[in-house]
Structures are given as structure tokens and as C-alpha cells.
Design a protein around this motif. Structure first.
Motif, PDB file in Angstrom:
ATOM      1  N   TYR A  16       0.843  -1.184   0.000  1.00  0.00           N
ATOM      2  CA  TYR A  16       0.000   0.000   0.000  1.00  0.00           C
ATOM      3  C   TYR A  16       0.881   1.237   0.000  1.00  0.00           C
ATOM      4  N   SER A  17       0.370   2.301  -0.623  1.00  0.00           N
ATOM      5  CA  SER A  17       1.096   3.564  -0.647  1.00  0.00           C
ATOM      6  C   SER A  17       0.213   4.686  -0.128  1.00  0.00           C
ATOM      7  N   ILE A  30       0.032   3.634   7.170  1.00  0.00           N
ATOM      8  CA  ILE A  30       0.199   2.717   6.039  1.00  0.00           C
ATOM      9  C   ILE A  30       0.575   1.307   6.522  1.00  0.00           C
ATOM     10  N   TRP A  31       1.388   1.218   7.573  1.00  0.00           N
ATOM     11  CA  TRP A  31       1.759  -0.097   8.094  1.00  0.00           C
ATOM     12  C   TRP A  31       0.580  -0.782   8.800  1.00  0.00           C
ATOM     13  N   LYS A  32      -0.264  -0.003   9.454  1.00  0.00           N
ATOM     14  CA  LYS A  32      -1.452  -0.580  10.105  1.00  0.00           C
ATOM     15  C   LYS A  32      -2.422  -1.145   9.075  1.00  0.00           C
ATOM     16  N   LYS A  33      -2.414  -0.587   7.878  1.00  0.00           N
ATOM     17  CA  LYS A  33      -3.253  -1.097   6.795  1.00  0.00           C
ATOM     18  C   LYS A  33      -2.638  -2.364   6.180  1.00  0.00           C
ATOM     19  N   PHE A  34      -1.310  -2.379   6.050  1.00  0.00           N
ATOM     20  CA  PHE A  34      -0.609  -3.468   5.369  1.00  0.00           C
ATOM     21  C   PHE A  34      -0.474  -4.738   6.217  1.00  0.00           C
ATOM     22  N   MET A  35      -0.019  -4.610   7.443  1.00  0.00           N
ATOM     23  CA  MET A  35       0.351  -5.779   8.249  1.00  0.00           C
ATOM     24  C   MET A  35      -0.775  -6.791   8.475  1.00  0.00           C
ATOM     25  N   PRO A  36      -2.021  -6.370   8.721  1.00  0.00           N
ATOM     26  CA  PRO A  36      -3.070  -7.377   8.924  1.00  0.00           C
ATOM     27  C   PRO A  36      -3.311  -8.255   7.690  1.00  0.00           C
ATOM     28  N   ARG A  37      -2.918  -7.787   6.502  1.00  0.00           N
ATOM     29  CA  ARG A  37      -3.167  -8.556   5.276  1.00  0.00           C
ATOM     30  C   ARG A  37      -1.937  -9.341   4.810  1.00  0.00           C
ATOM     31  N   LEU A  52       9.368   2.002   1.806  1.00  0.00           N
ATOM     32  CA  LEU A  52       9.915   2.595   0.587  1.00  0.00           C
ATOM     33  C   LEU A  52       9.377   4.002   0.371  1.00  0.00           C
ATOM     34  N   GLN A  53      10.245   4.886  -0.134  1.00  0.00           N
ATOM     35  CA  GLN A  53       9.881   6.267  -0.400  1.00  0.00           C
ATOM     36  C   GLN A  53      10.155   6.591  -1.868  1.00  0.00           C
ATOM     37  N   VAL A  54       9.181   7.200  -2.533  1.00  0.00           N
ATOM     38  CA  VAL A  54       9.354   7.706  -3.891  1.00  0.00           C
ATOM     39  C   VAL A  54       9.301   9.228  -3.770  1.00  0.00           C
ATOM     40  N   TYR A  55      10.472   9.841  -3.895  1.00  0.00           N
ATOM     41  CA  TYR A  55      10.585  11.289  -3.736  1.00  0.00           C
ATOM     42  C   TYR A  55      10.473  11.996  -5.074  1.00  0.00           C
ATOM     43  N   PRO A  56       9.968  13.232  -5.079  1.00  0.00           N
ATOM     44  CA  PRO A  56       9.957  14.016  -6.318  1.00  0.00           C
ATOM     45  C   PRO A  56      11.394  14.384  -6.704  1.00  0.00           C
ATOM     46  N   ASN A  57      11.598  14.733  -7.987  1.00  0.00           N
ATOM     47  CA  ASN A  57      12.917  15.192  -8.431  1.00  0.00           C
ATOM     48  C   ASN A  57      13.384  16.336  -7.545  1.00  0.00           C
ATOM     49  N   ASN A  58      14.664  16.367  -7.261  1.00  0.00           N
ATOM     50  CA  ASN A  58      15.292  17.430  -6.466  1.00  0.00           C
ATOM     51  C   ASN A  58      14.789  17.517  -5.021  1.00  0.00           C
ATOM     52  N   TYR A  60      16.003  16.329  -2.300  1.00  0.00           N
ATOM     53  CA  TYR A  60      17.072  16.652  -1.357  1.00  0.00           C
ATOM     54  C   TYR A  60      17.751  17.980  -1.680  1.00  0.00           C
ATOM     55  N   LEU A  61      17.749  18.391  -2.938  1.00  0.00           N
ATOM     56  CA  LEU A  61      18.358  19.678  -3.304  1.00  0.00           C
ATOM     57  C   LEU A  61      17.512  20.855  -2.840  1.00  0.00           C
ATOM     58  N   GLU A  62      16.199  20.660  -2.839  1.00  0.00           N
ATOM     59  CA  GLU A  62      15.274  21.712  -2.427  1.00  0.00           C
ATOM     60  C   GLU A  62      14.480  21.235  -1.215  1.00  0.00           C
ATOM     61  N   PHE A  63      15.192  20.689  -0.240  1.00  0.00           N
ATOM     62  CA  PHE A  63      14.548  20.013   0.875  1.00  0.00           C
ATOM     63  C   PHE A  63      13.644  20.935   1.692  1.00  0.00           C
ATOM     64  N   SER A  64      12.459  20.420   1.981  1.00  0.00           N
ATOM     65  CA  SER A  64      11.531  21.039   2.914  1.00  0.00           C
ATOM     66  C   SER A  64      10.763  19.917   3.597  1.00  0.00           C
ATOM     67  N   PRO A  65      10.578  19.985   4.897  1.00  0.00           N
ATOM     68  CA  PRO A  65       9.805  18.939   5.576  1.00  0.00           C
ATOM     69  C   PRO A  65       8.331  18.939   5.182  1.00  0.00           C
ATOM     70  N   PHE A  66       7.904  19.946   4.420  1.00  0.00           N
ATOM     71  CA  PHE A  66       6.521  20.033   3.968  1.00  0.00           C
ATOM     72  C   PHE A  66       6.314  19.402   2.590  1.00  0.00           C
ATOM     73  N   THR A  67       7.409  19.080   1.888  1.00  0.00           N
ATOM     74  CA  THR A  67       7.306  18.495   0.550  1.00  0.00           C
ATOM     75  C   THR A  67       6.729  17.092   0.642  1.00  0.00           C
ATOM     76  N   THR A  68       5.735  16.814  -0.183  1.00  0.00           N
ATOM     77  CA  THR A  68       5.111  15.494  -0.144  1.00  0.00           C
ATOM     78  C   THR A  68       5.858  14.494  -1.020  1.00  0.00           C
ATOM     79  N   PHE A  69       5.758  13.234  -0.629  1.00  0.00           N
ATOM     80  CA  PHE A  69       6.320  12.111  -1.361  1.00  0.00           C
ATOM     81  C   PHE A  69       5.406  10.915  -1.135  1.00  0.00           C
ATOM     82  N   THR A  70       5.673   9.839  -1.845  1.00  0.00           N
ATOM     83  CA  THR A  70       4.866   8.628  -1.710  1.00  0.00           C
ATOM     84  C   THR A  70       5.595   7.629  -0.827  1.00  0.00           C
ATOM     85  N   LYS A  71       4.925   7.166   0.203  1.00  0.00           N
ATOM     86  CA  LYS A  71       5.467   6.185   1.144  1.00  0.00           C
ATOM     87  C   LYS A  71       4.780   4.850   0.900  1.00  0.00           C
TER      88      LYS A  71
END
Length: 158
Positions: A16-17, A30-37, A52-58, A60-71
Motif C-alpha cells: 500500500y502507498s 500505512i503499516w497498520k493497513k498493510f500488516m493485517p493482510r 519505501l519512499q518515492v521522492y519528487p525530483n530534487n 534533497y536539493l530543495e529540501f523542505s519537511p513540507f514536501t510530499t512524497f509517496t510512502k
């Protein structure tokens, strides 16, 4: 900190992502959704789990803790056929990774990540590749709050 550089073939993952940021951390969700199955998956290649993390391009170059990514919370499977209903599929691309062994809890993980991205990477002769980053949670993974927990940190490099 010891590390190894490995080249891996593509891998098939199911799980799940969720979209999140470091400020709005939804890892537990996300882990609470995955582990029971997990027991429904009959064609896993091993018992190792992928955080696993799928980060947008750049990211780390334009790092902000508010930037979203897929976990992702996932496991590697032999083939996508016969996947239980409702799981998402992902193909992890082949490529080169630097693999670090991490021991410790979440607080210690932040220090390990700071070392990898702030010290090791700039002095390594490698640069980040635009592929997923992941942690491999094997037999020695005891949970994110356990100071004796161990996991592998996989950083895509070129």
C-alpha cells in the motif's frame, strides 16, 4: 559507518502507498493497513518488508519537511499474478544502491540519515539517482522504537 554498493535487478513489490510529508507523517497509518493482510500473500520471495519512499525530483536539493512524497509498506513477490485483491503493485527499477546497516530507534535513524546524506554522500564520488529509496526490514527488525532494532538503508546512487 560501514556500507556496501550493490547493483540489483528490478523487483516486483505489492503493498500500500500513501502521500505524506515529514511534517504530516503517515508511516504508522500505512503499516497498520498493510500488516493485517500480510498473511494473504502466498508468493513472497522472502519475509523481508520494504519501507519505501518515492521522492519528487530534487527532493534533497530543495529540501523542505513540507514536501510530499509517496510512502510504501510492501513486500517483494515472485510475480504479480495471483495478488490478493486490493493490493497496489510497484516495480522497483534495477540500479545501483549504497546499503547501510542501521541499528537503533527512530531518533537514532535521524542521525544515521544525517550522516548518509550530509557526510557520506557528498564525499563518496556518487550522487543520488532518481529512483526509490527504501529500508529493508528483515529478521533483526524489532520495531521503530526498539534501540536494538536493525534494518538496511538502501540509497539509490549513480
Amino acid at each position: 559507518m560501514d556500507y556496501k554498493v550493490v547493483e540489483i535487478p528490478g523487483r516486483k513489490l505489492i503493498g500500500y502507498s500513501i502521500e505524506m510529508s515529514l511534517v504530516e507523517n503517515k508511516t504508522n497509518e500505512i503499516w497498520k493497513k498493510f500488516m493485517p493482510r500480510l498473511k494473504e500473500i502466498t508468493n513472497a520471495k522472502s519475509a523481508d518488508l520494504y519501507s519505501l519512499q518515492v521522492y519528487p525530483n530534487n527532493y534533497y536539493l530543495e529540501f523542505s519537511p513540507f514536501t510530499t512524497f509517496t510512502k510504501w509498506a510492501a513486500i517483494e513477490i515472485k510475480e504479480f499474478e495471483n495478488t490478493p485483491e486490493g493490493f497496489e503493485h510497484m516495480e522497483l527499477p534495477s540500479g545501483k544502491y549504497a546499503v547501510f546497516n542501521h541499528k537503533g530507534n527512530t531518533e537514532m535513524f535521524a542521525k544515521t540519515a544525517q550522516y548518509i546524506y550530509g557526510e557520506w554522500l557528498p564525499n563518496s564520488g556518487y550522487e543520488l539517482d532518481n529512483r526509490p529509496h527504501f529500508e529493508l526490514l528483515g529478521d533483526n527488525y524489532l520495531g521503530h522504537e526498539n534501540p536494538d532494532s536493525e534494518e538496511e538503508i538502501w540509497v539509490p546512487i549513480k
